[in-house]
Design an enzyme around this catalytic site. Sequence first.
Site, short mmCIF file in Angstrom:
data_model
loop_
_atom_site.label_atom_id
_atom_site.label_comp_id
_atom_site.label_asym_id
_atom_site.label_seq_id
_atom_site.Cartn_x
_atom_site.Cartn_y
_atom_site.Cartn_z
N LYS A 127 -31.77 -34.38 14.12
CA LYS A 127 -32.95 -34.76 14.91
C LYS A 127 -32.94 -34.12 16.28
O LYS A 127 -34.00 -33.86 16.87
CB LYS A 127 -33.08 -36.28 15.00
CG LYS A 127 -31.89 -37.01 15.63
CD LYS A 127 -32.00 -37.17 17.14
CE LYS A 127 -30.73 -37.76 17.72
NZ LYS A 127 -30.82 -37.97 19.16
N THR A 179 -36.65 -39.35 19.57
CA THR A 179 -36.09 -38.18 20.25
C THR A 179 -37.13 -37.08 20.41
O THR A 179 -37.09 -36.32 21.39
CB THR A 179 -34.87 -37.66 19.48
OG1 THR A 179 -33.97 -38.75 19.25
CG2 THR A 179 -34.14 -36.60 20.26
#
Length: 336
Positions: free
Chosen positions: A195, A252
């Site tokens: 991620k 994120t």
Amino acid sequence: MTRRVQRLAVLGAGSWGTAFAKVLGDAGREVILWARRREVAASINERHINRDYMAGIVLPPTITATTDPAEALDGVDAVVFGVPSQTLRENLAGWRDLLPRDATLVSLAKGVELGTLKRMSEVIVEVADVPPEQVAVVSGPNLAREIAAEEPSATVIACIDHDRAVALQHAITAGYFKAYTNTDVIGCELAGAGKNVIALACGMAAGLGYGDNTRATLITRGLAEMSRLGVALGADPLTFAGLAGLGDLVATCSSPLSRNRTFGERLGRGETLAQAEEANHGQVAEGVKSCLSICELGRRHGVELPISDAVRRVCHEGLSAADMGKELITRAPRPE
């Protein structure tokens, strides 16, 4: 469940290590926080504030700090590693002989080691010479500043040994922080590392002036390639639909608090890697290094990772963010 986790050492007093220590303290645990610098430890002990990494946040009195790793590790039930992924091996080699024999070893780092291509749990198993079931990882949408401010959040504790995971789950459950358990360590770690790379791509898109459609596309297609790699390495595909996967990815890729996203945004605006690093107080975002390891894992296992590879080329081969976007959107049509 007979295992009990009451006293913990957190090794690393950066933003996430400090926030995690605060969660443990608020959950009623006794916490010894190891800091590299004496002034950081003194600030925590004298004023209950880590002004360098978490200014304005008052830490509970059950947290004490030290610069002595032997003092931090004395008699603890669990050891939490809060250092960056690429420095874990070196740090752990110095701490190995001080680790209590049966303590649960917990990784907060989200990355894949350069060169060895090992996940953080694998590094811990190798360097500390412990069985895999003694190691747990924490992963999820865990932006440190929001957690330290006691905004509601959740995480995943992944461990092959379910009883250890449950013991940690009870140890870190505070009024604002909820923990779930999982036995899929591989999936949680690969999701946590992957991620960061996708967040760099989302930051680049934002720096180029692109909006929500582009970000949603990158998040969705990024999730697809993260899942493909995870399954090839033995992960449960459902892990990528949970907190450690989609949850962490969305946070994120979307938040200005995300170091990877903001780093990518600077690259998207035309800054060099060195300029983005300087603006980030000399720190390189985890995804800048992990993209090399993740792409090499994909190559070895025959998994196509177009977004991750494009990020790698921007960061390490001089491809511009604008050209990256053109390449990705003009790839040959294919089924979803």
